[in-house]
Scaffold this motif. Structure first.
Motif, mmCIF file in Angstrom:
data_model
loop_
_atom_site.group_PDB
_atom_site.id
_atom_site.type_symbol
_atom_site.label_atom_id
_atom_site.label_comp_id
_atom_site.label_asym_id
_atom_site.label_seq_id
_atom_site.Cartn_x
_atom_site.Cartn_y
_atom_site.Cartn_z
ATOM 1 N N GLY A 155 0.813 -1.208 0.000
ATOM 2 C CA GLY A 155 0.000 0.000 0.000
ATOM 3 C C GLY A 155 0.845 1.257 0.000
ATOM 4 N N TYR A 156 1.871 1.274 0.839
ATOM 5 C CA TYR A 156 2.747 2.446 0.905
ATOM 6 C C TYR A 156 3.578 2.567 -0.367
ATOM 7 N N ASN A 157 4.088 1.424 -0.868
ATOM 8 C CA ASN A 157 4.786 1.447 -2.150
ATOM 9 C C ASN A 157 3.914 2.059 -3.237
ATOM 10 N N ALA A 158 2.687 1.589 -3.330
ATOM 11 C CA ALA A 158 1.798 2.057 -4.395
ATOM 12 C C ALA A 158 1.509 3.547 -4.266
ATOM 13 N N ALA A 159 1.270 4.003 -3.035
ATOM 14 C CA ALA A 159 0.981 5.422 -2.831
ATOM 15 C C ALA A 159 2.187 6.287 -3.164
ATOM 16 N N LYS A 160 3.362 5.859 -2.713
ATOM 17 C CA LYS A 160 4.554 6.666 -2.957
ATOM 18 C C LYS A 160 5.025 6.564 -4.406
ATOM 19 N N PHE A 161 4.842 5.386 -5.054
ATOM 20 C CA PHE A 161 5.076 5.307 -6.487
ATOM 21 C C PHE A 161 4.182 6.305 -7.209
ATOM 22 N N GLY A 162 2.920 6.393 -6.777
ATOM 23 C CA GLY A 162 1.993 7.335 -7.390
ATOM 24 C C GLY A 162 2.434 8.771 -7.205
ATOM 25 N N GLN A 163 2.866 9.124 -6.010
ATOM 26 C CA GLN A 163 3.334 10.484 -5.744
ATOM 27 C C GLN A 163 4.597 10.786 -6.552
ATOM 28 N N HIS A 164 5.488 9.808 -6.639
ATOM 29 C CA HIS A 164 6.692 9.945 -7.464
ATOM 30 C C HIS A 164 6.317 10.194 -8.924
ATOM 31 N N ALA A 165 5.350 9.436 -9.438
ATOM 32 C CA ALA A 165 4.949 9.568 -10.838
ATOM 33 C C ALA A 165 4.323 10.930 -11.114
ATOM 34 N N LEU A 166 3.458 11.393 -10.217
ATOM 35 C CA LEU A 166 2.834 12.693 -10.463
ATOM 36 C C LEU A 166 3.873 13.812 -10.400
ATOM 37 N N THR A 167 4.913 13.626 -9.578
ATOM 38 C CA THR A 167 5.973 14.623 -9.498
ATOM 39 C C THR A 167 6.721 14.715 -10.827
ATOM 40 N N GLY A 168 7.012 13.571 -11.420
ATOM 41 C CA GLY A 168 7.669 13.573 -12.721
ATOM 42 C C GLY A 168 6.821 14.201 -13.807
ATOM 43 N N ALA A 169 5.534 13.874 -13.814
ATOM 44 C CA ALA A 169 4.636 14.471 -14.800
ATOM 45 C C ALA A 169 4.551 15.981 -14.614
ATOM 46 N N LEU A 170 4.494 16.411 -13.368
ATOM 47 C CA LEU A 170 4.409 17.844 -13.070
ATOM 48 C C LEU A 170 5.641 18.580 -13.586
#
Length: 258
Positions: A155-170
């Motif tokens: 769960g934490y991996n998935a959430a932080k992977f998601g935050q990492h991905a949105l940071t790259g897109a941003l």
């Protein structure tokens, strides 16, 4: 003769810091204030914020980053006080260490709400002001859990992977607006609450996370990195900074001297 009216000044060293009631967020507020920044400290726990404000001189604003209304009120509060040039998203966290077979819906939903949607809502609310500023900075604190999965971390991996991905897109989306986007990626950091909150408030279980690790990072170490990254000349973008204790060579390799 035309009246000599000075041009409006664009605020600099004006930051909003979320997750400011404890741990890395509170340490970041202290670091930025010590370095001469104007800071709006944001968290849910108003009593802790008020104490931090008295200590540091930061402005306190109690808000839940997952609430659209709270975030809108915060954006208005900041605008009324001259705006900002830097948004520091520290709010986040982990709940539970269960394998997928026994994953708890509430834990996963909370982690996605605060780590992913909370970051998105803060960014969305402040992007117009940061674009208008012309030299805006957004720093997102993710985790080394965003770089490598581990058992019990789904769960934490998935959430932080998601935050990492949105940071790259941003970063890709906002470079044309001269907004630099920084990701700070901590490994093992010993704070008062992170492991305790993750492990259901069990102090013995939380202490075991750090057993035998001679010098885990502490909140002030990460705050120093955050302060450095946002204080560099604006044309320098530290895209991603991974910071770990020497004892943690990788997520799966932690030296314990028991």
């Amino acid at each position: 003769m035309a009246e000599n009216i000075p041009a409006p000044t664009v605020p600099s060293k004006h930051a909003v810091v979320t997750g400011a009631s404890s741990g890395i967020g509170a340490a970041t507020v202290r670091k930025l204030r010590a370095d001469g920044w104007h800071v709006v400290a944001v968290a849910r726990r108003a009593d802790r914020l008020e104490q931090l404000a008295k200590e540091t001189g930061a402005l306190a604003f109690a808000a839940d980053v997952t609430s659209d209304d709270d975030v809108a009120d915060l954006a208005a509060f900041v605008a009324e006080r001259g705006g900002l040039d830097t948004l520091v998203n520290i709010a986040g966290g982990a709940r539970g260490a269960d394998p997928m077979a026994t994953a708890v819906n509430d834990d996963w939903e909370w982690m996605f709400q605060v780590n992913v949607l909370g970051t998105m809502k803060m960014v969305r609310a402040f992007l117009p002001a940061l674009r208008a500023h012309g030299h805006g900075t957004i720093l997102n604190l993710t985790s080394s859990a965003a770089l490598a999965p581990y058992e019990g971390g789904g769960g934490y991996n998935a959430a932080k992977f998601g935050q990492h991905a949105l940071t790259g897109a941003l970063r890709l989306e906002e470079a044309e607006h001269n907004i630099r986007v920084i990701e700070v990626v901590p490994g093992l950091v010993r704070t008062d609450e992170f492991a305790l909150n993750r492990l259901g408030g069990d102090p013995d279980a939380a202490a075991k996370v750090y057993d035998g690790v001679a010098e885990p990072l502490v909140a002030e170490d990460v705050a120093d990195v955050v302060g450095y990254a946002v204080s560099l000349p604006h044309h320098i973008n530290l895209d991603q900074i991974v910071v770990r204790p020497v004892a943690q060579a990788a997520n799966h390799k932690l030296i314990r001297k028991l």
